[in-house]
Design a protein around this motif. Structure first.
Motif, PDB file in Angstrom:
ATOM      1  N   LEU A 219      47.618  24.782  46.035  1.00  0.00           N
ATOM      2  CA  LEU A 219      46.328  25.240  46.571  1.00  0.00           C
ATOM      3  C   LEU A 219      46.234  26.757  46.533  1.00  0.00           C
ATOM      4  N   LEU A 220      47.378  27.417  46.597  1.00  0.00           N
ATOM      5  CA  LEU A 220      47.379  28.883  46.556  1.00  0.00           C
ATOM      6  C   LEU A 220      47.608  29.395  45.141  1.00  0.00           C
ATOM      7  N   SER A 221      48.580  28.805  44.437  1.00  0.00           N
ATOM      8  CA  SER A 221      48.963  29.402  43.144  1.00  0.00           C
ATOM      9  C   SER A 221      47.848  29.305  42.114  1.00  0.00           C
ATOM     10  N   VAL A 222      46.948  28.323  42.271  1.00  0.00           N
ATOM     11  CA  VAL A 222      45.886  28.210  41.264  1.00  0.00           C
ATOM     12  C   VAL A 222      44.859  29.341  41.394  1.00  0.00           C
ATOM     13  N   VAL A 223      44.690  29.872  42.598  1.00  0.00           N
ATOM     14  CA  VAL A 223      43.582  30.820  42.830  1.00  0.00           C
ATOM     15  C   VAL A 223      43.727  32.110  42.002  1.00  0.00           C
ATOM     16  N   PRO A 224      44.906  32.785  42.023  1.00  0.00           N
ATOM     17  CA  PRO A 224      44.984  33.990  41.179  1.00  0.00           C
ATOM     18  C   PRO A 224      44.848  33.673  39.693  1.00  0.00           C
ATOM     19  N   LEU A 225      45.226  32.454  39.307  1.00  0.00           N
ATOM     20  CA  LEU A 225      45.103  32.108  37.887  1.00  0.00           C
ATOM     21  C   LEU A 225      43.630  31.908  37.508  1.00  0.00           C
ATOM     22  N   GLN A 226      42.851  31.370  38.456  1.00  0.00           N
ATOM     23  CA  GLN A 226      41.398  31.257  38.211  1.00  0.00           C
ATOM     24  C   GLN A 226      40.801  32.650  38.047  1.00  0.00           C
ATOM     25  N   LEU A 227      41.188  33.553  38.962  1.00  0.00           N
ATOM     26  CA  LEU A 227      40.627  34.916  38.911  1.00  0.00           C
ATOM     27  C   LEU A 227      41.106  35.676  37.667  1.00  0.00           C
ATOM     28  N   PHE A 228      42.353  35.464  37.310  1.00  0.00           N
ATOM     29  CA  PHE A 228      42.918  36.113  36.120  1.00  0.00           C
ATOM     30  C   PHE A 228      42.118  35.678  34.883  1.00  0.00           C
ATOM     31  N   ALA A 229      41.911  34.371  34.752  1.00  0.00           N
ATOM     32  CA  ALA A 229      41.152  33.852  33.593  1.00  0.00           C
ATOM     33  C   ALA A 229      39.730  34.416  33.619  1.00  0.00           C
ATOM     34  N   TYR A 230      39.120  34.430  34.804  1.00  0.00           N
ATOM     35  CA  TYR A 230      37.741  34.922  34.932  1.00  0.00           C
ATOM     36  C   TYR A 230      37.644  36.373  34.452  1.00  0.00           C
ATOM     37  N   HIS A 231      38.576  37.223  34.922  1.00  0.00           N
ATOM     38  CA  HIS A 231      38.469  38.642  34.572  1.00  0.00           C
ATOM     39  C   HIS A 231      38.846  38.902  33.112  1.00  0.00           C
ATOM     40  N   ILE A 232      39.747  38.107  32.563  1.00  0.00           N
ATOM     41  CA  ILE A 232      40.033  38.258  31.125  1.00  0.00           C
ATOM     42  C   ILE A 232      38.771  37.904  30.337  1.00  0.00           C
ATOM     43  N   ALA A 233      38.142  36.786  30.709  1.00  0.00           N
ATOM     44  CA  ALA A 233      36.928  36.358  29.995  1.00  0.00           C
ATOM     45  C   ALA A 233      35.841  37.427  30.096  1.00  0.00           C
ATOM     46  N   LEU A 234      35.709  38.009  31.304  1.00  0.00           N
ATOM     47  CA  LEU A 234      34.698  39.069  31.488  1.00  0.00           C
ATOM     48  C   LEU A 234      35.002  40.256  30.591  1.00  0.00           C
ATOM     49  N   SER A 235      36.278  40.655  30.575  1.00  0.00           N
ATOM     50  CA  SER A 235      36.577  41.860  29.795  1.00  0.00           C
ATOM     51  C   SER A 235      36.410  41.586  28.293  1.00  0.00           C
ATOM     52  N   LEU A 236      36.416  40.322  27.891  1.00  0.00           N
ATOM     53  CA  LEU A 236      36.180  40.003  26.475  1.00  0.00           C
ATOM     54  C   LEU A 236      34.696  39.716  26.211  1.00  0.00           C
ATOM     55  N   GLY A 237      33.892  39.822  27.273  1.00  0.00           N
ATOM     56  CA  GLY A 237      32.444  39.627  27.104  1.00  0.00           C
ATOM     57  C   GLY A 237      32.042  38.179  26.869  1.00  0.00           C
ATOM     58  N   ARG A 238      32.830  37.246  27.388  1.00  0.00           N
ATOM     59  CA  ARG A 238      32.502  35.820  27.171  1.00  0.00           C
ATOM     60  C   ARG A 238      31.422  35.342  28.125  1.00  0.00           C
ATOM     61  N   ASP A 239      30.797  34.228  27.763  1.00  0.00           N
ATOM     62  CA  ASP A 239      29.824  33.579  28.637  1.00  0.00           C
ATOM     63  C   ASP A 239      30.622  32.706  29.606  1.00  0.00           C
ATOM     64  N   VAL A 240      30.919  33.249  30.765  1.00  0.00           N
ATOM     65  CA  VAL A 240      31.881  32.612  31.675  1.00  0.00           C
ATOM     66  C   VAL A 240      31.388  31.247  32.170  1.00  0.00           C
ATOM     67  N   ASP A 241      30.125  31.170  32.528  1.00  0.00           N
ATOM     68  CA  ASP A 241      29.630  29.915  33.115  1.00  0.00           C
ATOM     69  C   ASP A 241      29.319  28.842  32.080  1.00  0.00           C
ATOM     70  N   GLN A 242      29.006  29.294  30.875  1.00  0.00           N
ATOM     71  CA  GLN A 242      28.657  28.310  29.843  1.00  0.00           C
ATOM     72  C   GLN A 242      29.418  28.627  28.567  1.00  0.00           C
ATOM     73  N   PRO A 243      30.749  28.457  28.604  1.00  0.00           N
ATOM     74  CA  PRO A 243      31.532  28.791  27.420  1.00  0.00           C
ATOM     75  C   PRO A 243      31.154  27.916  26.225  1.00  0.00           C
ATOM     76  N   ARG A 244      31.421  28.454  25.054  1.00  0.00           N
ATOM     77  CA  ARG A 244      30.981  27.779  23.823  1.00  0.00           C
ATOM     78  C   ARG A 244      31.562  26.367  23.702  1.00  0.00           C
ATOM     79  N   ASN A 245      30.823  25.507  23.112  1.00  0.00           N
ATOM     80  CA  ASN A 245      31.244  24.132  22.755  1.00  0.00           C
ATOM     81  C   ASN A 245      31.472  23.197  23.937  1.00  0.00           C
TER      82      ASN A 245
END
Ligand code: M6R
Length: 605
Positions: A571-597
């Motif tokens: 319940l705890l370890s997943v949270v930083p991984l969610q945020l890590f993925a979110y911020h990587i996606a943001l810094s790559l300019g991805r469509d976070v809420d509606q990723p391709r395909n």
């Protein structure tokens, strides 16, 4: 997949249809289209999101009180305007929007070509509308009879809404497996892939029965019938128009909002506690002290929650649990008996494979318990008992708060299963420990700036490996899934023990490994794995229990997690991984809420 919406009423249809599509966009966003029938049919389609369609309709003369609309997730045929819905028949008489797959479309299409039909695109949907056209125009059937024939001849799981230029006061709908709901208000009828899209407009609704045909003619009572044309009883339900958690509320993305909401969601689930435990399940336990196996069926992130469930249930209840990808389960010859408890896990409750897998298990006599987030979903309706996740509406395609809600509900379930005479581990400790989780997640979220820095530093890497053991193995899988689905970076999750059986060959100085080492039981073993990676020049980003100086000294980066008993660590370890993925996606300019395909709800096999 695909969202369909239809309207017949006394208002201008266009804006209602576009609004309906916005609510259904989670079902697919490859292309969108709308058709209005007003004497003749006008169709407008575009590649891309619903907003592209909204922009395209500006300045168009699009008047009429009857229309259909569609947002597509491509199955048959590339993403193109020709393949976008609505599809018109060759004669121009019929126009249709479709969700699902017509499996024998190729044979049917070949047959139609011999009759002179020409197709503009490659979709099964265009075959479908032309087959109706053929039955009515060539064979002289009425539309109603043609629809009955369609259901006998065309195979697969599908739902569609149809307009007939020659019957401008009517709208037709067919449901064969894929969901379809009819909503009603004063002088207005709406057809939709889900109830959520109706909630702003309709006062009451009914869910079309599987294998049914619906004919709506103006203000007349709707005619619902089975595939033989026998009328069916319509059971209306009231529709409430509150959809908690459905707006962005100032956040930039739904995924981010949903990550931040997790402490509150967990507190809510804990408050509802045993009230969330269905009485049908209590009866099952009372009557089935002999049940000796649990089978968990799910897909994607829900499958990862199922794995956490297995580790919990086996540890605390000493009962064998198998966790299966729903599609693998249904397409082999699974051994299921009436003494099995089958748990289907799904956020949407509409995932085609999970729904089909629980149907199969039910057919073999097993008791079906669903854990899902949508009370009106197919899984909730078809199961013997349902635990509602109470995660609130989840819009971001990447599951976050539904995953933590699934795990919390599985923990509560573990504590509620009323037997086993030899518990070595006390479930009361679990429930007690849960109380501290919301504030611990808040602590992790408060350290977001560090995760943003890490995301910036590592976003240029092309590959990541996520390793975990025990309760953190499912989190390694989930961390990798989050990263790949929203950032498009290749990532793999592995049990850390398996690394030396192959993946270690990948390690070099450009290969970051996320080592989840914050549980007590496996810490020593994880340290050995970290040393093995370092010995080969790899980069280690370690998730550690706060103050673990030994790992801090050997890892390249650390992410600290507040201490908690091992069974609650996911319940705890997943949270930083969610945020890590979110911020990587943001810094790559991805469509976070509606990723391709992707689509939020995977309603095709
Ligand atoms: O609605 P469900 O939980 O059944 O959906 C299952 C998967 O499609 C879903 O978890 C998917 O893997 C997510 N995009 C993961 O973030």
């Amino acid at each position: 997949m695909c969202g369909i919406f239809g309207y017949l009423g006394n208002k201008e249809a266009l804006n209602i249809l576009l609004d309906g599509l916005r609510s259904l966009e989670y079902r697919g966003y490859d292309s969108a289209g709308v058709a209005i029938l007003n004497g003749s049919v006008t169709v407008l389609k575009t590649i891309g999101h619903v907003q592209c369609l909204v922009d395209k309709t500006k300045g168009e003369q699009f008047h009429g009180h009857l229309g259909i609309a569609h947002t597509r997730w491509a199955t048959h045929g590339k993403v193109s305007e020709d393949n976008a819905h609505p599809h018109c028949s060759s004669s121009g008489r019929f126009v249709l929007v479709h969700n699902g797959i017509v499996e024998n479309y190729a044979e049917t299409g070949s047959f139609l070509r011999t009759k002179g039909y020409v197709f503009k695109g490659e979709t099964d949907s265009e075959v479908l509308v032309n087959y109706i056209d053929y039955l009515v125009i060539f064979q002289g059937l009425t539309v109603k009879t043609a629809l009955k024939k369609v259901m006998k001849v065309l195979l697969g799981a599908y739902a569609f809404v149809l307009m007939d230029e020659q019957e401008p006061g009517k709208i037709f709908a067919v449901r064969q497996m894929s969901p379809l709901v009819a909503g009603f208000s004063e002088g207005e009828v709406f057809l939709s892939s889900d109830t959520h899209a109706l909630s702003k407009y309709a006062k009451r609704y009914f869910i079309m029965d599987n294998k049914s045909i619906l004919v709506i003619s103006g203000n007349a009572e709707p005619l619902l019938m089975n595939s033989d044309g026998v009328p069916l009883q319509v059971e209306y339900k009231e529709l409430s128009n509150d959809s908690p958690g459905a707006g962005l509320e100032g956040y930039a993305h739904y995924m981010y909002k949903e990550i931040i909401e997790q402490p509150e969601i967990i507190s809510g689930i804990l408050k509802s506690g045993k009230d969330n435990f269905p009485k049908e399940l209590s009866s099952f336990f009372r009557g089935s002290s002999h049940f000796n196996r649990i089978i968990i069926l799910a897909c994607g992130t829900s499958y990862h929650a199922g794995l956490v469930g297995k580790y919990l249930l086996e540890k605390y209840l000493r009962i064998p649990v198998s966790v299966e990808y729903a599609a693998e389960f249904r397409y082999r010859c699974p051994v299921v008996s009436p003494s099995d408890l089958v748990i289907g896990i799904s956020q949407s409750g509409e995932t085609a494979d999970t729904l089909a897998a629980i149907r199969l298990a039910k057919g073999k006599g097993a008791f079906i318990l669903s854990l899902c987030n949508v009370a009106e979903s197919g899984m909730a309706r078809e199961s013997d008992a349902t635990i509602l996740l109470r995660a609130g509406t989840e819009i971001g395609v990447a599951s976050t708060k539904s995953f933590t809600a699934q795990m919390v509900n599985l923990i509560q379930l573990t504590a509620c299963i009323p037997f086993r005479d030899f518990p070595e581990f006390k479930t009361e400790e679990l429930i007690d420990g849960l109380k501290s989780i919301p504030s611990k997640i808040k602590t992790i979220i408060s350290r977001e700036p560090h995760l943003i820095e890490l995301a910036k530093k590592y976003s240029h890497h092309k590959h990541f490996l996520f390793l975990g053991r025990g309760f953190n193995y499912p989190i390694a899988l989930e961390g990798a899934l989050k990263l790949k689905e929203i950032s498009y970076i290749h990532a793999e999750g592995y049990p850390a023990s398996e690394m030396k059986h192959g993946p270690i060959a990948l390690i070099d100085e450009n290969f970051p490994v996320v080592a989840i080492a914050c549980d007590a039981e496996n810490r020593r073993k994880m340290i050995s794995n970290i040393m093995e990676i370092k010995a080969r020049g790899g980069i280690v980003i370690a998730l550690i229990r706060e103050g673990d100086t030994e790992i801090t000294n050997i890892a390249d980066e650390i992410i600290e997690i507040p201490p908690v008993q091992d069974a609650l660590v996911p319940l705890l370890s997943v949270v930083p991984l969610q945020l890590f993925a979110y911020h990587i996606a943001l810094s790559l300019g991805r469509d976070v809420d509606q990723p391709r395909n992707l689509a939020k709800s995977v309603t095709v096999e």
